[in-house]
Design a protein around this motif. Structure first.
Motif, PDB file in Angstrom:
ATOM      1  N   VAL A  70       0.849  -1.185   0.000  1.00 22.48           N
ATOM      2  CA  VAL A  70       0.000   0.000   0.000  1.00 22.48           C
ATOM      3  C   VAL A  70       0.888   1.239   0.000  1.00 22.48           C
ATOM      4  O   VAL A  70       2.012   1.196   0.512  1.00 22.48           O
ATOM      5  N   GLN A  71       0.392   2.314  -0.568  1.00 24.44           N
ATOM      6  CA  GLN A  71       1.145   3.560  -0.555  1.00 24.44           C
ATOM      7  C   GLN A  71       1.013   4.253   0.796  1.00 24.44           C
ATOM      8  O   GLN A  71       0.017   4.051   1.511  1.00 24.44           O
ATOM      9  N   ALA A  72       1.984   5.057   1.109  1.00 25.90           N
ATOM     10  CA  ALA A  72       1.923   5.834   2.351  1.00 25.90           C
ATOM     11  C   ALA A  72       0.638   6.652   2.384  1.00 25.90           C
ATOM     12  O   ALA A  72       0.227   7.222   1.369  1.00 25.90           O
ATOM     13  N   GLY A  73       0.001   6.662   3.555  1.00 25.90           N
ATOM     14  CA  GLY A  73      -1.276   7.337   3.713  1.00 25.90           C
ATOM     15  C   GLY A  73      -2.470   6.440   3.499  1.00 25.90           C
ATOM     16  O   GLY A  73      -3.601   6.829   3.804  1.00 25.90           O
ATOM     17  N   GLY A  74      -2.229   5.250   2.981  1.00 27.37           N
ATOM     18  CA  GLY A  74      -3.308   4.321   2.709  1.00 27.37           C
ATOM     19  C   GLY A  74      -3.713   3.515   3.937  1.00 27.37           C
ATOM     20  O   GLY A  74      -3.225   3.748   5.042  1.00 27.37           O
ATOM     21  N   SER A  75      -4.619   2.564   3.705  1.00 20.34           N
ATOM     22  CA  SER A  75      -5.173   1.755   4.786  1.00 20.34           C
ATOM     23  C   SER A  75      -5.161   0.277   4.421  1.00 20.34           C
ATOM     24  O   SER A  75      -5.215  -0.080   3.244  1.00 20.34           O
ATOM     25  N   LEU A  76      -5.084  -0.545   5.439  1.00 20.40           N
ATOM     26  CA  LEU A  76      -5.244  -1.990   5.318  1.00 20.40           C
ATOM     27  C   LEU A  76      -5.983  -2.481   6.547  1.00 20.40           C
ATOM     28  O   LEU A  76      -5.886  -1.883   7.622  1.00 20.40           O
ATOM     29  N   ARG A  77      -6.679  -3.587   6.392  1.00 20.70           N
ATOM     30  CA  ARG A  77      -7.283  -4.250   7.545  1.00 20.70           C
ATOM     31  C   ARG A  77      -6.777  -5.680   7.605  1.00 20.70           C
ATOM     32  O   ARG A  77      -7.005  -6.468   6.686  1.00 20.70           O
ATOM     33  N   LEU A  78      -6.111  -5.990   8.693  1.00 24.02           N
ATOM     34  CA  LEU A  78      -5.630  -7.348   8.925  1.00 24.02           C
ATOM     35  C   LEU A  78      -6.670  -8.128   9.711  1.00 24.02           C
ATOM     36  O   LEU A  78      -7.382  -7.570  10.551  1.00 24.02           O
ATOM     37  N   SER A  79      -6.721  -9.419   9.441  1.00 25.95           N
ATOM     38  CA  SER A  79      -7.614 -10.313  10.168  1.00 25.95           C
ATOM     39  C   SER A  79      -6.805 -11.444  10.786  1.00 25.95           C
ATOM     40  O   SER A  79      -5.811 -11.892  10.209  1.00 25.95           O
ATOM     41  N   CYS A  80      -7.257 -11.891  11.938  1.00 23.74           N
ATOM     42  CA  CYS A  80      -6.673 -13.060  12.591  1.00 23.74           C
ATOM     43  C   CYS A  80      -7.822 -13.968  12.980  1.00 23.74           C
ATOM     44  O   CYS A  80      -8.596 -13.639  13.884  1.00 23.74           O
ATOM     45  N   ALA A  81      -7.937 -15.078  12.284  1.00 25.43           N
ATOM     46  CA  ALA A  81      -8.991 -16.044  12.548  1.00 25.43           C
ATOM     47  C   ALA A  81      -8.430 -17.193  13.379  1.00 25.43           C
ATOM     48  O   ALA A  81      -7.331 -17.680  13.106  1.00 25.43           O
ATOM     49  N   ALA A  82      -9.197 -17.615  14.375  1.00 23.62           N
ATOM     50  CA  ALA A  82      -8.695 -18.621  15.303  1.00 23.62           C
ATOM     51  C   ALA A  82      -9.557 -19.864  15.320  1.00 23.62           C
ATOM     52  O   ALA A  82     -10.772 -19.800  15.123  1.00 23.62           O
ATOM     53  N   SER A  83      -8.914 -20.980  15.576  1.00 26.02           N
ATOM     54  CA  SER A  83      -9.606 -22.225  15.881  1.00 26.02           C
ATOM     55  C   SER A  83      -8.896 -22.846  17.069  1.00 26.02           C
ATOM     56  O   SER A  83      -7.689 -22.669  17.257  1.00 26.02           O
ATOM     57  N   GLY A  84      -9.674 -23.545  17.915  1.00 26.65           N
ATOM     58  CA  GLY A  84      -9.094 -24.189  19.083  1.00 26.65           C
ATOM     59  C   GLY A  84      -8.890 -23.276  20.266  1.00 26.65           C
ATOM     60  O   GLY A  84      -8.371 -23.708  21.304  1.00 26.65           O
ATOM     61  N   ILE A  85      -9.275 -22.010  20.154  1.00 28.91           N
ATOM     62  CA  ILE A  85      -9.153 -21.046  21.236  1.00 28.91           C
ATOM     63  C   ILE A  85     -10.238 -20.004  21.056  1.00 28.91           C
ATOM     64  O   ILE A  85     -10.572 -19.664  19.923  1.00 28.91           O
ATOM     65  N   ARG A  86     -10.781 -19.515  22.157  1.00 26.44           N
ATOM     66  CA  ARG A  86     -11.857 -18.543  22.085  1.00 26.44           C
ATOM     67  C   ARG A  86     -11.322 -17.138  22.295  1.00 26.44           C
ATOM     68  O   ARG A  86     -10.834 -16.799  23.380  1.00 26.44           O
ATOM     69  N   PHE A  87     -11.428 -16.329  21.252  1.00 29.51           N
ATOM     70  CA  PHE A  87     -10.976 -14.949  21.363  1.00 29.51           C
ATOM     71  C   PHE A  87     -11.843 -14.142  22.312  1.00 29.51           C
ATOM     72  O   PHE A  87     -11.409 -13.126  22.845  1.00 29.51           O
ATOM     73  N   GLY A  88     -13.066 -14.558  22.534  1.00 24.47           N
ATOM     74  CA  GLY A  88     -13.947 -13.785  23.387  1.00 24.47           C
ATOM     75  C   GLY A  88     -13.534 -13.767  24.849  1.00 24.47           C
ATOM     76  O   GLY A  88     -13.980 -12.902  25.599  1.00 24.47           O
ATOM     77  N   ILE A  89     -12.686 -14.705  25.264  1.00 28.74           N
ATOM     78  CA  ILE A  89     -12.286 -14.753  26.665  1.00 28.74           C
ATOM     79  C   ILE A  89     -10.782 -14.649  26.853  1.00 28.74           C
ATOM     80  O   ILE A  89     -10.306 -14.520  27.989  1.00 28.74           O
ATOM     81  N   ASN A  90     -10.035 -14.730  25.773  1.00 24.70           N
ATOM     82  CA  ASN A  90      -8.580 -14.642  25.867  1.00 24.70           C
ATOM     83  C   ASN A  90      -8.070 -13.353  25.248  1.00 24.70           C
ATOM     84  O   ASN A  90      -8.638 -12.867  24.277  1.00 24.70           O
ATOM     85  N   PRO A  91      -6.996 -12.795  25.787  1.00 20.97           N
ATOM     86  CA  PRO A  91      -6.423 -11.603  25.165  1.00 20.97           C
ATOM     87  C   PRO A  91      -5.825 -11.952  23.809  1.00 20.97           C
ATOM     88  O   PRO A  91      -5.369 -13.077  23.589  1.00 20.97           O
ATOM     89  N   VAL A  92      -5.838 -10.987  22.919  1.00 17.77           N
ATOM     90  CA  VAL A  92      -5.268 -11.150  21.592  1.00 17.77           C
ATOM     91  C   VAL A  92      -4.405  -9.927  21.310  1.00 17.77           C
ATOM     92  O   VAL A  92      -4.807  -8.802  21.612  1.00 17.77           O
ATOM     93  N   ALA A  93      -3.251 -10.162  20.755  1.00 18.01           N
ATOM     94  CA  ALA A  93      -2.348  -9.055  20.449  1.00 18.01           C
ATOM     95  C   ALA A  93      -1.839  -9.173  19.022  1.00 18.01           C
ATOM     96  O   ALA A  93      -1.712 -10.273  18.486  1.00 18.01           O
ATOM     97  N   TRP A  94      -1.559  -8.022  18.460  1.00 22.65           N
ATOM     98  CA  TRP A  94      -0.861  -7.936  17.178  1.00 22.65           C
ATOM     99  C   TRP A  94       0.566  -7.464  17.464  1.00 22.65           C
ATOM    100  O   TRP A  94       0.762  -6.471  18.177  1.00 22.65           O
ATOM    101  N   TYR A  95       1.506  -8.179  16.902  1.00 20.41           N
ATOM    102  CA  TYR A  95       2.907  -7.798  16.960  1.00 20.41           C
ATOM    103  C   TYR A  95       3.391  -7.582  15.529  1.00 20.41           C
ATOM    104  O   TYR A  95       2.760  -8.025  14.566  1.00 20.41           O
ATOM    105  N   ARG A  96       4.527  -6.920  15.408  1.00 18.39           N
ATOM    106  CA  ARG A  96       5.142  -6.798  14.096  1.00 18.39           C
ATOM    107  C   ARG A  96       6.658  -6.903  14.227  1.00 18.39           C
ATOM    108  O   ARG A  96       7.232  -6.604  15.280  1.00 18.39           O
TER     109      ARG A  96
END
Length: 115
Positions: A12-38
């Motif tokens: 993407v060019q500077a100033g643009g946007s992206l949306r990342l997704s993280c889909a899970a199986s075997g763990i419930r995101f509704g009760i566990n913390p989730v973090a994005w790292y880079r």
């Protein structure tokens, strides 16, 4: 078996946007913390954003006001909306989650921001 799968990266060019997704199986995101790292080439992996089981969020200073982490518990998916992207945001972005004492990682998705 826990599996985290990231998607949504790209070029993407500077100033643009992206949306990342993280889909899970075997763990419930509704009760566990989730973090994005880079991790940029030659640099350590760094925390970008985190959402707790109670949906409290926090961000690194470098992305505060530009990135938003959110969760869809019904889809067991966490998103990272990235706006006003800068070349220094270029990195592989990883999703991380797990109950206390455990930590699971996805395979990562590449984000490249051109100037």
């Amino acid at each position: 078996q826990v599996r985290l799968v990231e998607s949504g990266g790209g070029l993407v060019q500077a100033g643009g946007s992206l949306r990342l997704s993280c889909a899970a199986s075997g763990i419930r995101f509704g009760i566990n913390p989730v973090a994005w790292y880079r991790q940029a080439p030659g640099k350590q992996r760094e925390l970008v954003a985190r959402i707790s089981g109670l949906a409290y969020t926090n961000y690194s200073d470098s992305v505060k006001g530009r990135f938003t982490i959110s969760r869809d518990s019904a889809k067991n998916t966490v998103y990272l909306q990235m706006n006003s992207l800068k070349p220094e945001d270029t990195a592989v972005y990883y999703c991380n989650s797990g109950p206390s004492g455990s930590s699971y990682w996805g395979q990562g998705t590449q984000v490249t921001v051109s100037s």
